[in-house]
Each structure stands twice: as structure tokens, then as C-alpha cells.
Design a protein around this motif. Structure first.
Motif, PDB file in Angstrom:
ATOM      1  N   ASP A  10       0.852  -1.185   0.000  1.00  8.36           N
ATOM      2  CA  ASP A  10       0.000   0.000   0.000  1.00  8.36           C
ATOM      3  C   ASP A  10       0.891   1.238   0.000  1.00  8.36           C
ATOM      4  O   ASP A  10       1.699   1.423   0.920  1.00  8.36           O
ATOM      5  CB  ASP A  10      -0.919   0.006   1.226  1.00  8.36           C
ATOM      6  CG  ASP A  10      -1.850   1.201   1.227  1.00  8.36           C
ATOM      7  OD1 ASP A  10      -2.477   1.459   0.183  1.00  8.36           O
ATOM      8  OD2 ASP A  10      -1.948   1.884   2.261  1.00  8.36           O
ATOM      9  N   HIS A  34      -2.743   1.085  -3.911  1.00 13.53           N
ATOM     10  CA  HIS A  34      -3.459   1.630  -2.746  1.00 13.53           C
ATOM     11  C   HIS A  34      -4.586   0.701  -2.316  1.00 13.53           C
ATOM     12  O   HIS A  34      -5.330   0.188  -3.151  1.00 13.53           O
ATOM     13  CB  HIS A  34      -4.055   2.998  -3.070  1.00 13.53           C
ATOM     14  CG  HIS A  34      -3.028   4.028  -3.370  1.00 13.53           C
ATOM     15  ND1 HIS A  34      -2.264   4.612  -2.395  1.00 13.53           N
ATOM     16  CD2 HIS A  34      -2.619   4.561  -4.552  1.00 13.53           C
ATOM     17  CE1 HIS A  34      -1.438   5.470  -2.949  1.00 13.53           C
ATOM     18  NE2 HIS A  34      -1.619   5.445  -4.261  1.00 13.53           N
ATOM     19  N   HIS A  35      -4.716   0.490  -1.022  1.00 12.16           N
ATOM     20  CA  HIS A  35      -5.822  -0.278  -0.440  1.00 12.16           C
ATOM     21  C   HIS A  35      -6.673   0.706   0.338  1.00 12.16           C
ATOM     22  O   HIS A  35      -6.216   1.296   1.314  1.00 12.16           O
ATOM     23  CB  HIS A  35      -5.303  -1.364   0.516  1.00 12.16           C
ATOM     24  CG  HIS A  35      -4.747  -2.540  -0.198  1.00 12.16           C
ATOM     25  ND1 HIS A  35      -5.510  -3.622  -0.530  1.00 12.16           N
ATOM     26  CD2 HIS A  35      -3.513  -2.794  -0.681  1.00 12.16           C
ATOM     27  CE1 HIS A  35      -4.766  -4.496  -1.174  1.00 12.16           C
ATOM     28  NE2 HIS A  35      -3.550  -4.014  -1.277  1.00 12.16           N
TER      29      HIS A  35
END
Length: 101
Positions: free
Chosen positions: A53, A90-91
Motif C-alpha cells: 500500500d 493503494h488499499h
């Protein structure tokens, strides 16, 4: 505490024996019975052992018994240094992951 633990072990053994007996006595159509046991940190363990992330790797830290016999849920912890090649990943679904940073 040991007495409670022994009682729980006994109840689990009896339940297991009863379930096995019922399964052995049931006909073939009833053998499709499904038993699901959910335990520990399943709702939190959604990305596997690690994920990336914003350039950082997050590694799963399993749940454990903390001070005063309180269960501490597992969580993802940031591990290592920034990696530019993963900066675009990205999470957005991990509010509970950064609680232990």
C-alpha cells in the motif's frame, strides 16, 4: 483458570464425539452436512500474509493473548522501507490495519 480450560476441553471433546457419531449414523444424503467453525481473526485477515500500500509492505501479525488475558486481534503492520515500484498500489479498505503503526 486451569479448571475452566479443562471444562472447555471436555465440552469440545464431547461435541466432537457427538458430531462424528451423527455423521457415521446418517445416510449418504445427509453426509453433505457442512460444519463451519469461525475463530480468531478471520474478519481482519483479508489480504493474506502481506500486501502493498502506497509503497510500503504490510505484514500480518497474528492475534495473541495480551496482558490480563485479553485477546489482541491480529493486524497488518508496516514492514520495511518505502519501495517506489509499489507507490501506485493503494488499499482503501483497511481502516483497522494502521491502528498499530
Amino acid at each position: 483458570m486451569r479448571k475452566v480450560y479443562n471444562i472447555m476441553k471436555t465440552k469440545l471433546a464431547v461435541l466432537t464425539a457427538v458430531l462424528m457419531s451423527v455423521c457415521m449414523l446418517a445416510g449418504p444424503s445427509a453426509m453433505a452436512l457442512r460444519v463451519v467453525v469461525e475463530a480468531g481473526d478471520q474478519p481482519f485477515y483479508v489480504y493474506g500474509p502481506s500486501y502493498w500500500d502506497a509503497g510500503y509492505e504490510y505484514v500480518w501479525v497474528p492475534g495473541h493473548w495480551g496482558p490480563h488475558h485479553a485477546w489482541v486481534h491480529g493486524y497488518y503492520n508496516r514492514h520495511g522501507e518505502f519501495h517506489k515500484e509499489y507507490a501506485h498500489v493503494h488499499h482503501h479498505d483497511h481502516d483497522h490495519d494502521h491502528a498499530h503503526d
